[in-house]
Design an enzyme around this catalytic site. Structure first.
Site, short mmCIF file in Angstrom:
data_model
loop_
_atom_site.label_atom_id
_atom_site.label_comp_id
_atom_site.label_asym_id
_atom_site.label_seq_id
_atom_site.Cartn_x
_atom_site.Cartn_y
_atom_site.Cartn_z
CG ASP A 113 -7.86 -5.65 5.21
OD1 ASP A 113 -6.82 -5.80 5.74
OD2 ASP A 113 -7.77 -4.58 4.47
CD GLU A 170 -3.19 -1.15 1.42
OE1 GLU A 170 -2.85 -0.88 3.42
OE2 GLU A 170 -3.82 -1.46 1.79
CD GLU A 188 -9.88 -1.07 8.31
OE1 GLU A 188 -9.14 -1.62 8.87
OE2 GLU A 188 -9.56 -0.97 7.28
#
Ligand code: GCW
Length: 718
Positions: free
Chosen positions: A381, A307, A409
């Site tokens: 993820d 990323e 998240e």
């Protein structure tokens, strides 16, 4: 005084006491370390008889902390001070280190330096309790355990406890930036005030260390994996030193994140190539400097070539080259390197969930002894549900450590009540079949399967500077559960919930049973209203808040929800068998067998592994489309049930915490309905089928949901 007046006053006092103990405002700051007075007289007198005095034979900063904890804890639980005395009388609690058997009763060599024992025994004919360990920190853990027994109202008679952690390195990972913004944080800003450190030591730092020690966490990475090179400057090292000094008595080591390009950014070198001698020397010197500030510095956590983070591949080198360079430099000081396996590349045309394995499996055995490869629990993820990462069980010569995400998240962020222990357990108990049946993920990470010499488990922190630490009160249970499982992965989600509830709320059987029900069903509930039947990664782009399965224009293909659900007029789901991306081939044959056929694949993973027709027959007899509707509606109904259960607890919980959770459950319900409606209306455009008539109709159009925007959703980027 007249008798009736006397009785009146007594009753009045009783009422006031009762009201203040049940209903006083409570902001949740004390976490699970509340030590409120035990209100059951029988239990209280039993405990008091068993602990009439205590004595610590040793002295050190850690023992000072342990002594304070014990005396504060006893004072709170008993409602009176318990004296110190070294006489061995009935009811003496004696706490000491390095005692020969039989005092310690175990070979600490075998159990490691953090183990402790708690025994009830006769000394000179007297009934005493002993807490023993070989190290100060073992003593502190023993004290916390002993207090926990009383907080959870267990017997403290006839104790014969030996406890040792199953995992060596039990760490929180903070994704806290130097700006105090917490990436994926939903509980305020960072508790670490970099601006006022090192001069100002916030009481929070001490309470944070105490809370962590109470559940056995022994390390913390205080900076974000999306790292800033400034972390390594003198100015910041002074700040980290101040924190490390606070954490040390609690047995907590400080770790930092290393930005791979730091030699260029700070050292003004031309390269950060890990095989370049000047680069290697730069890191050695930098690391020597760090150890001057923090002699017991734990080491580094690194996100590289992921990323946008720089890494060894920028120079044509491997992850092993990068990790080994740092590992060699920290090794003389006893440090470790945790190198993350969370890598995937947009340019690689391979199914994203296969990429970490493809990258790391060939590097098995190529890492230095003090490197752990840190693997997220699933191959994608931190989704509400994923199968375990195929790396577990595939790298016998490389210590792999687990990375769980405590912060929510993808689990409703700050507003949803989701107890994560069932998710953690599902992964830990999953069987990799690496060496035949029973090769569970937990045996991979505790090192027993492949004799790893070094073991670890990390949890991405959900802590911020909100008064109650975690934003949602129930976020505390996830911090707690992570620590307890890192110590002992055999504990059940239910047993951990039981402990946390008893430590956090008044000890009432109805309350305990009801909250436990809420907690234990909450993970399945969120899966149902967000991503049932194996769906994944269909949340809003960037902030990841709410549903957005329609998004197809993100910066890279594998950030788009449409990449993952692949809905079309035939059906839905990602084909990962040999007929598709063949991600399944990364698992052992026994695991492949479980998942390869869409007719026998467990339905919770169906759309993870298969693209199936809308008419696919499910075990319930429904079609896939009807089952999808059923799951989404069941998810929302479960939130309504949680609300009812919570509301029934009003008489037992202080107003502040009761209202806090009540309001958040209202928010959760509206978000669950939003998820359900938005997803079903969108998927309906492919299935062309009606939402069965028995269900309430979505109250908005698909266009309405697609138009929603959240420019300031918390926790995003930098
Ligand atoms: O899921 C992603 C998160 C990023 C995070 C990344 C990672 C720290 O959305 O915010 O970056 O995972 O784990 O590195």
């Amino acid at each position: 005084m007249k008798l009736s007046r006397y009785i009146y006053i007594v009753i009045l006092n009783l009422c006031i006491n009762l009201l203040s103990s049940v209903c006083h405002a409570d902001d949740g700051y004390r976490l699970w370390l509340r030590y409120d007075k035990i209100d059951d007289p029988a239990i209280l007198s039993q405990y008091k008889n068993q602990v009439r005095s205590f004595f610590f034979y040793d002295a050190s900063p850690t023992i000072t902390v342990a002594k304070k904890e014990l005396s504060d804890g006893l004072k709170g639980l008993f409602g009176q001070v318990v004296p110190e005395s070294n006489a061995a009388n009935n009811g003496s609690l004696l706490i000491r280190k390095n005692q020969p058997i039989p005092f310690s009763h175990i070979d600490f060599q075998t159990y490691g330096k953090e183990a402790f024992t708690i025994y009830t025994m006769k000394v000179d004919g007297k009934n005493v309790t002993t807490i023993s360990a070989n190290t100060d920190i073992g003593i502190l853990y023993g004290v916390f355990h002993f207090l926990r027994l009383m907080q959870t109202r267990q017997s403290i008679q006839n104790l014969a406890i030996i406890s040792a952690p199953k995992i060596q390195n039990r760490l929180l990972n903070h994704w806290d930036n130097l700006t105090r913004h917490v990436e994926r944080g939903y509980a305020g800003i960072s508790i670490f005030n970099w601006h006022t450190l090192p001069g100002y030591i916030d009481q929070r730092y001490i309470d944070y260390a105490r809370a962590n020690a109470s559940i056995g966490i022994n390390g913390t990475v205080v900076t974000n994996v999306n790292a800033n090179a400034l972390i390594l400057t003198k100015e910041y090292l002074e700040k980290f030193k101040a924190l490390a000094d606070v954490f040390r008595p609690y047995g907590i080591k400080l770790y930092l994140t290393a930005r791979f390009s730091a030699p260029i950014e700070l050292g003004k070198l031309k390269t950060a190539d890990p095989l370049d001698t000047t680069v290697r020397n730069w890191w050695k010197e930098k690391i020597n400097e760090i150890y001057q500030y923090i002699p017991d510095f734990g080491g580094f956590l690194v996100k590289a070539n992921s990323e946008g983070q720089p890494g060894p591949q920028n120079y044509g080198r491997t992850h092993a080259d990068g990790a080994n360079m740092l590992a060699e430099a920290v090794a003389p000081h006893g440090g470790i390197v945790m190198w993350r396996a969370f890598v995937y590349s947009n340019e690689t045309p391979e199914d994203r969930v296969k990429q970490a394995y493809s990258e790391f499996k060939p590097l098995d055995g190529k890492f230095e002894k003090n490197v752990l490869v840190q693997v997220k629990n699933g191959p994608l993820d931190f989704q509400p549900r994923e199968p375990f990462s195929p790396l577990f069980g595939a790298m016998p010569q490389t210590p792999l450590m687990m990375e769980f995400q405590i912060t929510q998240e993808y689990l409703g962020q700050g507003t949803n009540l989701v107890y994560e222990a069932p998710l953690f357990k599902e992964v830990l108990d999953a069987d990799t079949y690496q060496h035949g049946p029973g090769s569970t993920v937990k045996k991979v990470i505790d090192g027993t399967l492949d004799n790893y010499s070094i073991t670890g488990m990390a949890g991405v922190s959900n802590i911020g500077n909100d008064r109650n630490w975690t934003g949602h009160l129930f976020g505390q249970s996830n911090w707690y559960a992570f620590g307890r499982l890192a110590w002992d992965h055999d504990l059940s989600a239910s047993a951990i919930a039981d402990e946390w509830i008893k430590e956090s709320f008044p000890n009432n059987p109805k309350l305990i049973a009801t909250i436990k029900q809420i907690m234990l069903s909450s993970r399945e509930t969120v899966v149902n209203y967000m991503t049932p039947l194996g769906l994944h990664h269909i949340m809003g782009t960037g902030h990841h808040y709410g549903p957005a399965p329609w998004v197809n224009n993100a910066g890279r293909a594998d950030w788009n929800p449409v990449y993952y659900h692949k809905a079309d007029s035939f059906g839905i789901g990602f084909e990962r068998s040999s007929r598709g991306s063949n991600a399944l081939e990364q698992y052992a044959p026994e695991v492949q067998k479980q998942y390869e056929d869409s007719n026998t694949c467990p339905e919770k993973y169906l759309l993870w592994f298969h693209h199936v027709s809308w008419n696919h027959k499910m075990k319930s007899g429904r079609t896939l489309w009807d089952e999808l509707c059923h799951s989404y509606y069941a998810g929302v109904d479960s939130v309504r049930a949680m609300q009812q259960q919570w509301n029934s607890l009003k008489p037992f919980i202080d107003e502040e915490r009761f209202r806090h959770v009540q309001m958040l459950l209202n928010v959760q319900l509206s978000e669950a309905i939003w998820w359900r409606n938005a997803c079903l209306l969108y998927f309906q455009t492919f299935s062309g089928k009606p939402i069965p008539a028995q269900y309430e109709k979505p109250d908005h159009t698909l266009a309405y949901y697609q138009a929603l925007r959240f420019p300031y959703a918390p926790g995003t980027g930098n």
